[in-house]
Structures are given as C-alpha cells and as structure tokens.
Enzyme design. Structure first.
Site, PDB file in Angstrom:
ATOM      1  CB  THR A 166      -1.219   2.141   9.322  1.00 14.28           C
ATOM      2  OG1 THR A 166      -1.463   0.738   9.443  1.00 14.28           O
ATOM      3  CG2 THR A 166       0.688   1.916   9.839  1.00 14.28           C
ATOM      4  CE  LYS A 199       1.563  -0.952  10.043  1.00 15.53           C
ATOM      5  NZ  LYS A 199       1.110  -0.986   8.825  1.00 15.53           N
ATOM      6  CB  THR A 202       2.395  -3.546   5.103  1.00 10.48           C
ATOM      7  OG1 THR A 202       2.758  -2.963   3.791  1.00 10.48           O
ATOM      8  CG2 THR A 202       2.563  -2.405   5.580  1.00 10.48           C
ATOM      9  CD  GLU A 216      -5.860  -2.359   4.595  1.00  2.84           C
ATOM     10  OE1 GLU A 216      -5.514  -2.349   3.457  1.00  2.84           O
ATOM     11  OE2 GLU A 216      -4.746  -1.738   4.908  1.00  2.84           O
ATOM     12  CG  ASN A 240      -7.252  -1.675   0.563  1.00  4.41           C
ATOM     13  OD1 ASN A 240      -6.281  -1.507   1.140  1.00  4.41           O
ATOM     14  ND2 ASN A 240      -7.801  -3.160   0.793  1.00  4.41           N
TER      15      ASN A 240
END
Lengths: 387, 387
Positions: free
Chosen positions: B146, B172, B183, B263, B382
């Site tokens: 993603t 992932k 996640t 991220e 985010n």
C-alpha cells in the site's frame, strides 16, 4: 489577579536569571490565613523530580504556608545536590516568611537533568519575599510559564460582601499534558473556610474530571503538582458540595486553557463517549482515541477519519458490540452501526474546536476526554526544545 | 521468489484496478501440498475487518489451501455486503482451484469503510487463478503493497538437496505498526513437513519476539493477518526447535524490513531493556519509550533526550529503583544512577539506526522493542492519506 483574588493571599513573580530570556522565572504564593488548610495532588509518574519528593512530605499534614515555584529548570534527576537545592529553597522561603520550611511546597519546571545554581535560586528567594503583595497574582502566573504562549488564570466568585467567597487559580503547561496530570504546575487559592480533609476530597473530585481527562500527547511529566490552599479569610464556610462544584469549575477552566495553548496544536478535540457501561469504560475509550497518532494527524489534515476512531476503540476493554458503534464528528454521524453513514464531506474541520461523539450503546454512562491534533508544529517544537 | 521459494507453492500478483494507480493489487498464494498444514495469528483489535472475521473461522481446523490478498480497500466496516464480498472471493478462489472455500484465507488492506465493487474483485480472482506459477512470489509481494516503498520478502534455507528445507515470507505494512501486530499482512510458506499444532506453537513463539515487538506509532490495525502454510514437499521433518528458530529468523527479518520502511521515519530505534526482573517488565519499559511522542520527536531532532526516557519508564509498573536507572543512547551512557553522566554531545544521531539501552538493575531479563522517530513526514503522510 487569579491566586491573589481570594482574601488572605499575597504573591509575587520576578526574573532571577534562570531563563536565558530574562523573563520572570520565580513565583511565590503565600497564605496569610487565618487558616492554613491545604490539599495537593502530584504526578502519577514513578520517576519524580526533587521538588515533588520534597513537597509530597510537606503536604502530608494538610498545612501549607506558601508555594514557591521556578521555571527554567525542573531539578529532576539532578541527584542529591538537586534535592539539597530544593531543601535550601524551602528553608530560605521559611526564613523570609517566619514559617516552618516543612510547610513550604516547592515546584520546578523546565529541563530534566539540568542543575540550577543554588546560590542564584537562593538569591532569588531572598529578593522575592519582600515583594509579595495582594496584587501579585498576575506576576506569579507569568513567572511559571515555560513554552506557554499565554498565562493561565481564573477566578470563580460565589456570593458577595459578607457572604462572598472565591477560588483563584493559576497554571502552566503546554506540552506533556498527560494521563494522570499534565506537565503542569497549578496553584489554587480560596478564602472559603474549608478544612484540609474536605479540601482533599474536593480536589481529587475536581482533578479527576478536569486535568486527569486532558491528554494532549500521552506523555506524563515528572514534576506535576497541584496545590490548593484555603485561608478562611472570607469567614464563609460553604457546603462541601458547593465548594466542590466551584473548584471543579476552576479546574476545568484551567484545563481547557492548557488545552487551548498546547504546543503546536491546530485543533482542540473534545471526545465524548456515551452509552458506556461505566464511566471508566467511557474514559478508556476516549483516551484510546486521544492517543491515536493516526486519528490526531487525520484531524490536522481536516479528515474526519472514523475508521481510525473504530480502530482505537477496538484496542480497549470497554463493553461494546464492534458491529454496532456510532461515531459523529462535529455532530455529523459519519458512522452508524459500524458502517458508513453521513458523507464525511459534510464535516467542516476548519474551526479550531472539534467534537467527536462515540455511542457505545452499552449503558448510561458518559465522559469527555480532551486532546489536540498532531501537527508539524508539534514535531518541530518538541524536536527543537530539549526538556 | 520469497513465498514460492519453498517447494510446493505457486503464486501470482496482478493489477485488477482497485488501486487508482494501476499497480498490482491482487495476490494469490497456493499450497500444492502434499500437506496442507497451517497456522495463523490475527490482530488483537476487537474491531476487525470482514476478511479477518472470515479467515479466523477458516484457519480453525489447521488446514489452508490458499491465501488471497487484495490491496486498495480494507473491507472493514462495510457491513453485511462487505462480508458477502469476502465470502464470494473465497468461493471464487475455491472454484478456480478446485478446493473448499472454507480452506481459503482472505486478506484485505487499504481504506476502512470503503466498499470495493464485488464484480471487480471477482473478475480479478477469475483472472489470477490461471496465472499462478512457481516463480510468482515476487509479483505477489508487490501486489500487497500500500504505502510501502519497497516489497518485503525473505527466504531462509536450511540444509541442501534431499536434506534441505526452507521458509519463505512476504509482508506489507508501513504504518500502524502496533502493539500486538502491525497493519500487516504476512504470508509464510515452508516445504518442511510440520503438523498444524507444531506450526501454531512455532508461529506464536516467533511472532511474540518479532512482529509483536514492533511499535512504530502505537496504533493497532483492524486487518492484521499472518498465515503460515506448510506443504511438506521437501519430505524433511525438522525438529520443532530447529523449525521455530528458522521461523523466528524469517519473522524478525520481515519485522525489521517493515521498521525500515515505516511511513516518514528518519530513524530506526532499537530499545533494549536489560536488568529486568522479567521479560514482561523489559517489554513494558521498551514499549513505553517506543510510545513517547516526546522521545520520538527528540530523536528526529537528533537530541539524545534521556530525561524523556526516564519520564516514560516512570509510567510503567516494572520493577526498578527510580533513583538508580542507567540509560545509553548509541552506547553512550548519558545517564547513570538517574543522574547526568556522559556528555550528550558525544551521541551521534546522524545515522539512521539508533540504539537505546536501559538498565533497570533489577534482574537478569532483557528484551528489545523497535520503533521509529516521529517526523514531519509522518504527520504529512498520515494527514494526507486517508486510511
């Protein structure tokens, strides 16, 4: 006026050179009686600063003569020398006021691990004692500021004339607003005639629904102190219920002032959880959302991301049916029965104040937890400012 | 190669239009046996997505034929229609492969609350089944990405020729790396001959010290799934200890790949707590520091702020003496016995990898928790990316 609004209190705030900016950095608040009743609450952190170690002992007998507070150094993890400085400060205040050192609460805020010069602080104490006055509240409130952009002060007045009594308060804290208490120094004064035991019960009741429900960034400070002193100078003895109500108003007002000034925040978020099986459930759910970095960044990005709210609720032990949760943002019910409902585009997240309403549909209890969004400015301030 | 390195597995990854970019977004991994033994772990979140509701039932008998995974939509909080889509996907895979739908694990990742077109997904399933091959592992690993910037794959080989066996894995996840699981979608394959019960024990042991100790932002996903399938095609039956060791190596490698791609992170932080009275104490202390927004922003700002480490430790219930804690950053002991020691200026926080070592001096146990720093890029990604 704040802490010097109630009769029987004097205060001062002066610069003594602890802050490199030359701003005021030492405050003193004195209870001139006739009563010296007092109550305090402290950080729940097990790693506590020297002033907290000292003050926890001071307050045990329910009697406090004065609170001395410095910004510009937390005196935390400074070893035995740091504790000796706290002790010397209390002695110097006591000498100046003609009271016992064991009745002087000491508070410090600023960098952890930084040792202030003891002589510099003691010189400051000797300088501040002669300057206390009945209108020194504002100076005191300014002297305890660190990264605060404004001073936090409040007065609640009940009745007038011979029947009148009041509570005043000042607070500092703009970061590390946390689970149990914020990085937060708070001094509360009242001229009501209330004994120490009643003050203690009222203070715990008031902080439980105000400061304890403020969770700006999930971090808990080593120095948090809230001290309430009652002079009895009004001669009025309110009922415990009336006093608690007024004190709760004072604490909630100060808590919301802290929220409004939280470091680098763009939004003030009130998370109300209703339909909870217990108040504890409601607080746990609200706090879980208040601690979701993903939800807080979404609010910064003006995205009413209810998926991140549900993901947070799911981490709690509260009673609820995961397939029957409702969530509203700014009163737009974007999620009903755990499925998409109103169009998120209807939610206007431009205004600074945001409400999140969660219905657990599992009982009659409700609670509100306050937090801020997570912004670029938060990251900037906390990566640049060493505390 | 990853999941198709071990003998007995085929896979594919293709674009079916769920991602607006046109990138691959559907993956299928098939166990061709002879064994179909399997074990899985799922998110500890109580709010779970439709594929997790489905797959938890599928895995109960220890037999799994295939795992089908889509990116581009989490199918979470999409109501009964969303569950029907998950069910239809499993039926379509089963039809294509000639197996039972009840042996097909379904995983989805992407936006919560977003309903993908059922026909679009079913068309995709019908398209992917004929494309599975013994070298499709890489395509599958790419199709589950993603916000990942790179695919995460690993192979661990033990022995050679007739004595050889291996474990392959793909993962992932680049955000919401969380308390219990990230996640994170993970598919693990092995050609070792291991029964389902042993797989289950080994998987729980391996995830406990790898994915479970990764805490990038404290958030917990609704969709996390880790599925391990054993084909037995190597004909080798390693001991439970050997298998668990190899599986732990695979999971740790993937966990550190997830950490490295989190991220918006500038730093990968390994927090090792030693001298703990128990392993649980060590993990609790490490996790408390991993969740301190203040410490994480300090690392971003290249500030080895040990005060914020102590303030976090103090919020735990671990056994320690608050006045006798040691803390090192990158092996520089900036705090000894809870007082300043080495000059923080000696700590070089330019490199991406950071170690924090905490000595509780209260026992013989040790554990490492991994996290990232809190950066402007994290806030940006985010607040801009709706998930």
């Amino acid at each position: 006026m704040s802490v010097t609004h109630p009769a029987g209190f004097t205060a001062a705030g002066i610069p003594i050179g602890l802050k490199s900016t030359g701003a005021k950095d030492l405050a003193l608040v004195v209870n001139n009686g006739p009563s010296k009743a007092s109550a305090s609450v402290f950080t729940a952190n097990r790693c506590i600063a020297n002033p907290v170690i000292w003050s926890k002992e001071v307050v045990k007998d329910g009697k406090v003569e004065a609170v001395v507070l410095n910004s510009g150094g937390a005196n935390c993890y400074t070893g035995p020398e740091g504790f000796a400085t706290t002790h010397a400060v209390a002695e110097a205040v006591a000498d100046g006021l003609g009271v016992a050192a064991g009745d002087v609460v000491v508070c410090s805020t600023g960098l952890i691990g930084l040792t202030n010069s003891r002589e510099q602080v003691l010189d400051g104490v000797r300088a501040i004692v002669p300057q206390i006055s009945a209108d020194g509240g504002d100076d005191a409130a300014h002297a305890i500021m660190t990264t605060d952009s404004v001073s936090k002060q409040v007065v609640v007045q009940r009745g007038e004339g011979a029947d009148g009594w009041s509570i005043g308060g000042m607070a500092k804290g703009a970061g590390m607003l946390a689970p149990q208490l914020a990085t937060m120094l708070v001094v509360l004064t009242t001229d009501a005639d209330v004994d120490a035991a009643t003050l203690d019960t009222a203070l715990r009741a008031a902080t439980r629904v105000s400061f304890d429900r403020l969770d700006s960034d999930g971090c808990m400070s080593t120095n948090d102190t809230v001290t309430l002193m009652a002079s009895g100078a009004s001669g009025v003895a309110p009922s415990a219920a009336d006093f608690t109500a007024a004190l709760t108003e004072v604490c909630t007002d100060l808590a919301l002032q802290l929220l409004a000034d939280a470091e680098g925040a763009d939004h003030e978020i009130a998370i109300t959880t209703r339909g909870a099986a217990s108040e504890d459930d409601a607080v746990e759910v609200g706090r879980s959302v208040a601690r979701s970095a993903l939800f807080k960044t979404a609010v910064f990005g003006k995205d009413p991301n209810w998926g991140r709210v549900l993901a947070s609720i799911g981490t709690t032990s509260a009673a609820f049916d995961p397939l029957d949760l409702d969530v509203a943002v700014n009163d737009v019910w974007v999620c009903r029965s755990s499925t998409p409902d109103a169009d998120p585009a209807e939610v206007d997240l431009e205004p600074r104040k945001v409400t999140v309403t969660i219905d657990l549909k599992s009982g009659e209890h409700e609670a509100t937890v306050w937090t801020n969004d997570l912004t670029h400015a938060y990251v900037h301030e906390n990566s640049a400012y060493s505390s």
